[in-house]
Every structure is written in structure tokens, then in C-alpha cells.
Write an enzyme that holds these catalytic residues in place. Structure first.
Site, PDB file in Angstrom:
ATOM      1  NE  ARG A 182      37.933  39.188  48.709  1.00 56.62           N
ATOM      2  CZ  ARG A 182      39.246  39.252  48.740  1.00 56.62           C
ATOM      3  NH1 ARG A 182      39.890  38.579  49.495  1.00 56.62           N
ATOM      4  NH2 ARG A 182      39.660  40.410  48.334  1.00 56.62           N
TER       5      ARG A 182
ATOM      6  CG  HIS B 274      40.899  45.505  47.794  1.00 61.57           C
ATOM      7  ND1 HIS B 274      39.933  45.681  48.902  1.00 61.57           N
ATOM      8  CD2 HIS B 274      40.592  44.418  47.124  1.00 61.57           C
ATOM      9  CE1 HIS B 274      39.101  44.453  49.069  1.00 61.57           C
ATOM     10  NE2 HIS B 274      39.503  43.856  47.633  1.00 61.57           N
TER      11      HIS B 274
ATOM     12  CE1 TYR C 161      34.651  41.773  50.741  1.00 66.23           C
ATOM     13  CE2 TYR C 161      35.867  43.339  49.660  1.00 66.23           C
ATOM     14  CZ  TYR C 161      35.557  42.117  49.623  1.00 66.23           C
ATOM     15  OH  TYR C 161      35.770  40.933  48.932  1.00 66.23           O
TER      16      TYR C 161
ATOM     17  CE  LYS D 190      37.895  41.261  41.136  1.00 66.94           C
ATOM     18  NZ  LYS D 190      36.689  41.404  41.775  1.00 66.94           N
TER      19      LYS D 190
ATOM     20  NE  ARG E  11      39.776  38.776  44.826  1.00 67.70           N
ATOM     21  CZ  ARG E  11      40.752  39.500  44.955  1.00 67.70           C
ATOM     22  NH1 ARG E  11      41.810  38.870  45.072  1.00 67.70           N
ATOM     23  NH2 ARG E  11      40.666  40.821  45.001  1.00 67.70           N
TER      24      ARG E  11
END
Length: 370
Positions: free
Chosen positions: A312, A335, A345, A243, A209
Site C-alpha cells: 500500500r 482517506h 505516507y 476502517k 488494505r
């Protein structure tokens, strides 16, 4: 005839000349200092005043305090902005404040909070849906919901009607996009020698990111290891955390990343932040976006305003086109599972979308040949 005196606990009923209304009042107790605690109801008639007092007493028996009559939606929102965002980053506070001051307070702020209805909220959201995206509508609903919820916890209102309202579908936002292999190759070629070369190469070839790369330090990059790797353990978020917990990961570096980072370090960027300003400070997101678009323009990507975060998306697209399984892509992306990878995505996951047709072609071809 004389009027019968009201019994103990029945309260009083009198005419207020100044307000031109009947006032029904009753004492429900005393403060520690001995001051009487009164509850009142008013109306144009005696019957209306008594009915209002009954409602007040019913709320008292249910444990509900009575909100000040002049407490508005604007008061609730401003209170939440002032005290309900503790610990959030300045940018988050700025975003919430801007959206509330632009969309919530001008439209609903003057409404008394206890008079706010679900219909008011529905109409407001429906009007905003004509110009705002669904994501922005969700943010506005969330902010108002939290403001009213905070007010309810402080006995300013009986219930939160915002929580009863759904979020309508707004205007479509700008969809994210990804580079084709030819576009990615052109971008990497035109990035050579540019101030942002190392940033672009590492972002595209690792899928990190932008917020993670802007916080990356040299102590978290090992260019001589076997294999060379970078530890994605920090971000520019408040507190420096990534995140999610799963986002804290160590990624092996492709050979091209190793080469460009070595050259980047040799040019004098070998201390502190890997990607920094000329003075060694943290890169600003707007400056990164502007410099990236300049390289994208040189590469012939002029149809849309490309952003660094779409590198990304391109990372996912290129890996997916190369046949990598979605579970492996999700791990590289940081993730926790494949759900977010598929949801965010999904347009880049070509093998996943094509696998059903490919399998059916194979099955029916075998059947026909048999």
C-alpha cells in the site's frame, strides 16, 4: 470532672484496642432498610482521627464516594479488561490484555488506586520509554487512562491522574518503506505462478488494505464491467466494516489486475472469498505475510522483512513519483482528506516534497535570464 457529651451530629471518638488507633465516626443517614450509614476516620492521635473524618465528610458533601482502601490499580485494569471492551474484536481484547498483563499490572498493579499519583505514572512511562516505541507507550497510557476513568465513574477514586500525564518519546519503531519501480517490477515477475500472485498484484496496483482484500468476495468484483472494478465495502474488522466510512469505495481495476483475477477465478477460486484458503476459508494474516515474504525473497528483496501492508505504501510512492496529485491519491486510499495521507505516507509523497524546490528553481532562473 466529667467529659462533656458530644452533641447531636458530632459523631463519636473512641480508642480501638485491636487496631491501636483512635476512630472518629459519624452517622450521615440511614438506608431504606433503616440501617445506619457511617463514615469513619482513623489516626494515631485524636486530632489525626478527627482530621481524617473531616476529609471523609468533605468528600461526602462533594458527592464523592470513598473508594475501598484495598482497591488497587490491578483491580481497576482487570475490571476494564473484563467489562470495558464490550463489542471489540477478540484480537483487540487479546492485544489489550497482553499489554496490560505485561507492562501495566506488574509495574503499577500493587499500588492502591487512590494513592496512585501523577509522579508514579510519569516514572513508569519514562522507564518504559527506554525499551518501547512511542506508539506502544501511547497504547499503554490509553489503557491505563481508560481503566482509571472507568473506576472514577464508579466512585473508586476521586480523580484520574493518568489524564494529567503526557506520553514521552519512546524508541523509534520500524519505519514503513516502499518499493521502487524496479523492485515492484521484480516482485510482480516473481509472483507469477505463486499461490499469492493475484493477491500481490491487486494489492500493489490498487492500494487496498490487506484487511480489505482478505474480506473481498467475488460478488463485489466486476471483471466484465466498463470499466472493470471492485467494490471495497468490507474488511476483516469486527462487524465486517471498513476502517472508516470513506474507506468504503469502488476502485477501477488496472488491466493487469483483471487478467490475473480472471486466471485466479478459472483455477477454481470463483465462489465466496476472492482470496481464500484451499478449503475456502478466510486467509490468516500471518500466513499471508509468510507467503508474501517468500515471493519478496525470490525478487531479491532480502534487506528487510517486507510486509504485505507495505504494498500500500508502494502504491502511494509509485503514483506520487508518476506525478499524481495528493488529493487524488487520498481518494484512492480511502482517506477522508489529505491529512492522513500526508502524515502516514509522507515519505512516499515525492512530488509534494520536491515541488517547492522545483518552483523556486523555475522562478529564479526566469529572474536571472531577465
Amino acid at each position: 470532672m466529667t467529659t462533656a457529651r458530644r452533641g447531636p451530629g458530632e459523631g463519636s471518638l473512641y480508642w480501638d484496642e485491636q487496631r491501636q488507633r483512635y476512630i472518629a465516626a459519624v452517622v450521615i443517614g440511614y438506608t431504606p432498610a433503616g440501617k445506619r450509614i457511617m463514615r469513619r476516620g482513623s489516626g494515631k492521635t485524636k486530632t489525626e482521627a478527627r482530621a481524617k473524618l473531616k476529609d471523609v465528610l468533605r468528600d461526602h458533601e462533594d458527592g464523592l464516594a470513598i473508594a475501598p482502601a484495598n482497591y488497587t490499580v490491578a483491580d481497576a485494569v482487570k475490571d476494564w479488561l473484563a467489562y470495558g471492551l464490550a463489542g471489540r474484536s477478540p484480537k483487540t481484547v487479546e492485544k489489550c490484555t497482553g499489554l496490560c498483563n505485561t507492562h501495566v499490572i506488574p509495574a503499577l498493579g500493587a499500588r492502591k488506586l487512590r494513592a496512585l499519583s501523577a509522579t508514579d505514572v510519569d516514572k513508569w512511562l519514562a522507564e518504559k520509554a527506554k525499551t518501547l516505541s512511542t506508539a506502544t507507550l501511547g497504547s499503554l497510557h490509553n489503557y491505563l487512562n481508560r481503566a482509571v476513568k472507568r473506576a472514577m465513574a464508579r466512585d473508586k477514586v476521586k480523580r484520574n491522574v493518568v489524564a494529567l500525564c503526557g506520553i514521552p518519546t519512546g524508541q523509534p519503531g520500524r519505519p514503513s518503506k516502499s518499493l521502487t519501480l524496479a523492485e515492484a517490477t521484480a516482485l510482480l515477475d516473481k509472483a507469477q505462478g505463486a499461490p499469492l500472485e493475484a493477491y500481490i498484484v491487486v494489492s500493489l496496483l490498487t492500494g487496498a488494505r490487506t484487511e480489505e482484500l482478505r474480506a473481498l468476495t467475488w460478488e463485489h468484483v466486476d471483471l466484465e464491467g466498463d470499466p472493470p472494478a471492485m467494490q471495497v465495502w468490507r474488511s476483516v474488522r469486527a462487524g465486517g466494516d471498513t476502517k472508516t466510512k470513506k474507506s468504503r469505495r469502488t476502485l477501477a481495476l488496472p488491466a493487469r489486475c483483471v487478467a490475473v483475477l480472471r486466471a485466479h477465478r478459472a483455477r477454481g477460486s470463483g465462489r465466496g472469498l476472492v482470496f481464500a484458503t484451499s478449503s475456502g476459508g478466510e486467509l490468516d494474516a500471518a500466513n499471508v505475510r509468510r507467503a508474501f515474504r517468500a515471493v519478496a525473497k525470490k525478487a531479491g528483496l532480502t534487506d528487510h522483512n517486507w510486509t504485505p501492508r507495505e504494498l500500500r505504501h508502494s502504491f502511494v510512492s509509485l503514483l506520487s513519483s508518476g506525478g499524481m496529485r495528493i488529493e487524488e491519491i487520498a481518494d484512492l486510499m480511502g482517506h477522508a482528506g489529505t491529512r492522513v495521507t500526508e502524515a502516514v505516507y509522507r515519505h512516499e509523497l515525492r512530488p509534494v516534497l520536491l515541488s517547492g524546490a522545483t518552483a523556486m528553481d523555475r522562478i529564479f532562473r526566469v529572474t536571472q535570464e531577465a
